[in-house]
Design an enzyme around this catalytic site. Structure first.
Site, PDB file in Angstrom:
ATOM      1  N   HIS A 160       0.850  -1.200   0.000  1.00 30.16           N
ATOM      2  CA  HIS A 160       0.000   0.000   0.000  1.00 30.16           C
ATOM      3  C   HIS A 160       0.880   1.242   0.000  1.00 30.16           C
ATOM      4  O   HIS A 160       1.669   1.467   0.925  1.00 30.16           O
ATOM      5  CB  HIS A 160      -0.923  -0.003   1.221  1.00 30.16           C
ATOM      6  CG  HIS A 160      -1.980  -1.065   1.140  1.00 30.16           C
ATOM      7  ND1 HIS A 160      -2.457  -1.746   2.229  1.00 30.16           N
ATOM      8  CD2 HIS A 160      -2.648  -1.553   0.057  1.00 30.16           C
ATOM      9  CE1 HIS A 160      -3.396  -2.611   1.825  1.00 30.16           C
ATOM     10  NE2 HIS A 160      -3.523  -2.518   0.514  1.00 30.16           N
ATOM     11  N   GLU A 163       1.924   3.674   2.973  1.00 32.45           N
ATOM     12  CA  GLU A 163       2.365   3.071   4.246  1.00 32.45           C
ATOM     13  C   GLU A 163       3.893   3.056   4.306  1.00 32.45           C
ATOM     14  O   GLU A 163       4.546   2.020   4.337  1.00 32.45           O
ATOM     15  CB  GLU A 163       1.723   1.691   4.378  1.00 32.45           C
ATOM     16  CG  GLU A 163       0.198   1.811   4.385  1.00 32.45           C
ATOM     17  CD  GLU A 163      -0.557   0.480   4.388  1.00 32.45           C
ATOM     18  OE1 GLU A 163       0.087  -0.583   4.473  1.00 32.45           O
ATOM     19  OE2 GLU A 163      -1.801   0.522   4.290  1.00 32.45           O
ATOM     20  N   HIS A 289       2.818  -3.816   6.679  1.00 29.96           N
ATOM     21  CA  HIS A 289       1.869  -2.742   6.380  1.00 29.96           C
ATOM     22  C   HIS A 289       1.931  -1.742   7.524  1.00 29.96           C
ATOM     23  O   HIS A 289       2.565  -1.983   8.544  1.00 29.96           O
ATOM     24  CB  HIS A 289       0.437  -3.288   6.284  1.00 29.96           C
ATOM     25  CG  HIS A 289       0.161  -4.070   5.030  1.00 29.96           C
ATOM     26  ND1 HIS A 289      -0.649  -3.606   4.037  1.00 29.96           N
ATOM     27  CD2 HIS A 289       0.590  -5.291   4.615  1.00 29.96           C
ATOM     28  CE1 HIS A 289      -0.717  -4.488   3.050  1.00 29.96           C
ATOM     29  NE2 HIS A 289       0.030  -5.533   3.381  1.00 29.96           N
ATOM     30  N   GLU A 359       1.021  -4.911  11.015  1.00 35.49           N
ATOM     31  CA  GLU A 359       0.588  -3.520  10.910  1.00 35.49           C
ATOM     32  C   GLU A 359       1.477  -2.757  11.895  1.00 35.49           C
ATOM     33  O   GLU A 359       1.334  -2.887  13.106  1.00 35.49           O
ATOM     34  CB  GLU A 359      -0.889  -3.360  11.297  1.00 35.49           C
ATOM     35  CG  GLU A 359      -1.859  -4.106  10.406  1.00 35.49           C
ATOM     36  CD  GLU A 359      -2.173  -3.393   9.092  1.00 35.49           C
ATOM     37  OE1 GLU A 359      -1.587  -2.337   8.805  1.00 35.49           O
ATOM     38  OE2 GLU A 359      -3.016  -3.921   8.346  1.00 35.49           O
TER      39      GLU A 359
HETATM   40  O1  0X9 Z   1      -6.849  -4.164   4.645  1.00 36.48           O
HETATM   41  C1  0X9 Z   1      -5.678  -4.507   4.451  1.00 36.48           C
HETATM   42  O2  0X9 Z   1      -5.227  -4.816   3.342  1.00 36.48           O
HETATM   43  C2  0X9 Z   1      -4.691  -4.542   5.632  1.00 36.48           C
HETATM   44  N1  0X9 Z   1      -4.830  -3.355   6.431  1.00 36.48           N
HETATM   45  S1  0X9 Z   1      -4.309  -1.908   5.850  1.00 36.48           S
HETATM   46  O3  0X9 Z   1      -4.730  -0.884   6.796  1.00 36.48           O
HETATM   47  N2  0X9 Z   1      -2.716  -1.894   5.826  1.00 36.48           N
HETATM   48  O4  0X9 Z   1      -4.825  -1.725   4.535  1.00 36.48           O
HETATM   49  C3  0X9 Z   1      -5.015  -5.700   6.551  1.00 36.48           C
HETATM   50  C4  0X9 Z   1      -5.184  -7.011   5.889  1.00 36.48           C
HETATM   51  C5  0X9 Z   1      -5.467  -8.062   6.916  1.00 36.48           C
HETATM   52  N3  0X9 Z   1      -6.523  -8.941   6.559  1.00 36.48           N
HETATM   53  C6  0X9 Z   1      -7.781  -8.918   7.111  1.00 36.48           C
HETATM   54  N4  0X9 Z   1      -8.169  -8.071   8.009  1.00 36.48           N
HETATM   55  N5  0X9 Z   1      -8.635  -9.858   6.706  1.00 36.48           N
HETATM   56 ZN    ZN Z   2      -1.683  -1.863   4.063  1.00 37.07          ZN
END
Ligand code: 0X9
Ligand code: ZN
Length: 421
Positions: A160, A163, A289, A359
């Site tokens: 992303h 980030e 991330h 994260e």
């Molecule tokens: O949404 C995402 O791709 C990730 N968070 S971010 O804020 N960096 O965009 C987390 C992905 C983890 N997977 C799930 N929550 N299912």
């Molecule tokens: Zn991310």
């Protein structure tokens, strides 16, 4: 997750100032911060499926980012929300942001490192981004070790664009490993006994766009769509091919969580796939991330746990251990909300690679969000070296963590991979 303090809320409300971009094509004009009432993972899944990227999860609400179209969709579904223009104080790296690496700096420092440490470091490009930039990867392994001879581990940064700390951490890991070879006994041993691959920046086009005039645009996706009326971009963490197209991703190209036209439609995810597919000695993967200070493990596409109890236990045990090292919270990805097409579901689902998403810092938006001050880089890196070394150590057979063999037996256990059921 840490709650927002009353003081920060007041600060936020005082700081709500619309950002006027000098670039009329900038997506910033329409990027919206949104606080949505939601208490369950099912509600959060619906929100992210509508195309909102969820950045903070609290007990009774989330904080996310979206465009006006998603506000209309949220309203139609009956969600209660408040939307804000991007607060001015979050729109920039504070003074001294030069410690963050831009593309040229990263590339030239990677080249210098590969030259200085040519006995243990090899730089190569695993492919090109949609705009034709190289996707740089550093291989770190003992002198004369052939490809595939030792157990492998891969670290990936910045799927992303915005980030930015998620580039700095894997890049600093490269430097930490190389500089300590021959000096630190444990690191020397790890490099001699493993094949370590580090790709600090999977999404160079998105990152370049995010930090180029006017910075910083809160851009998340890649830069797919050239030639179209406007570049829409694909969320690279929704484009992998395991259960692609399910809940927790959007089919709307303008949304933050757009999954792409098909699984692996993007050259960046194709390159990662081709590399991992052709390196069966990879046992372990970590994708960095930001932000929220979490350690996540599969599944993301279903609320169910990994069916294979041993594999589940390995992920859970390692995530808890790394949580103790960092202070980050370990949990299954889908406890937050569902995603389909993320990196770690694919690497575990397709290859049985033990896989984690970190994260990183900060815990919440009000401590800097995507653009924390450069002064935090050193501490965040220092905090993240121990879990990286831990994963490298266990990469010969991650299933060791659920046996009685303890870490003091460092590197004495023979490689048994893949594990017997
Ligand atoms: O949404 C995402 O791709 C990730 N968070 S971010 O804020 N960096 O965009 C987390 C992905 C983890 N997977 C799930 N929550 N299912
Ligand atoms: Zn991310």
């Amino acid at each position: 997750m840490r709650k927002m303090s009353i003081l920060s809320l007041v600060f936020l409300l005082l700081s709500l100032t619309a950002f006027k971009s000098s670039d009329s094509t900038s997506s910033l004009d329409t990027t919206t911060l949104v606080k949505i009432d939601a208490s369950t993972r099912e509600e959060r899944t619906e929100i992210t499926s509508l195309g909102v990227s969820i950045e903070e999860v609290h007990d009774h609400y989330i904080v996310g980012i979206c465009r006006p179209a998603q506000l209309t969709a949220l309203k139609a579904k009956g969600f209660l929300f408040e939307s804000f223009s991007l607060p001015a104080f979050l729109l920039d790296f504070p003074p001294g942001d030069s410690a963050f690496h831009n593309l040229q700096e990263l590339e030239s420092e990677m080249k210098d490192l590969a030259q200085t440490y040519s006995h243990i470091a090899t730089l190569s490009s695993i492919g090109k981004s949609v705009e034709g930039r190289d996707l740089w990867m550093m291989r770190v392994s003992g002198p004369q070790i052939l490809e595939g001879e030792k157990s492998g581990i891969i670290f990936l940064g910045t799927h992303h664009a915005r980030e930015h700390l998620s580039t700095e951490v894997p890049f600093s890991l490269i430097k930490h490993l190389l500089k300590n070879y021959g000096k630190d006994e444990k690191i020397t041993k790890l490099i001699n006994e493993r094949e370590i691959w580090i790709i600090p920046l999977v999404n160079p086009d998105g990152t370049d766009y995010d930090i180029t005039n006017p910075p910083y645009k809160w851009w998340r996706k890649n830069r797919q769509g050239k030639g179209a009326e406007s570049i829409y971009g694909v969320d690279l963490n929704r484009n992998y091919g395991y259960k692609w197209g399910g809940q927790g991703a959007s089919s709307d190209p303008s949304s933050e969580t757009y999954r792409g036209a098909s699984a692996f439609s993007e050259s960046e995810t194709q390159a990662v796939k081709a590399f991992i597919d052709s390196h069966p000695n990879i046992t372990t993967l970590l994708s960095y991330h930001t932000f929220s200070e979490l350690i996540l493990y599969p599944w993301g596409y279903t609320y169910d746990s990994i069916e294979d109890q041993r594999a589940f236990k390995v992920h859970e045990t390692m995530a808890q251990a790394m949580g103790r090292m960092t202070g980050y919270r370990p949990q299954q990805s889908s406890d937050l909300y569902l995603t389909s097409g993320d990196t770690t579901d694919w690497s575990f689902g397709e290859h049985k690679i033990i896989s984690f998403t970190f994260e990183l810092y900060p815990a919440n938006m009000w401590d800097g969000g995507f653009y924390p001050p450069a002064s935090v880089i050193e501490d965040v890196v220092r905090n993240n070296i121990p879990p990286a070394l831990y994963l490298i150590e266990y990469a010969n057979n991650p299933y060791r963590v659920i046996t009685t063999i303890r870490p003091r037996d460092f590197l004495t256990v023979s490689d048994v991979w893949p594990p017997k059921p």
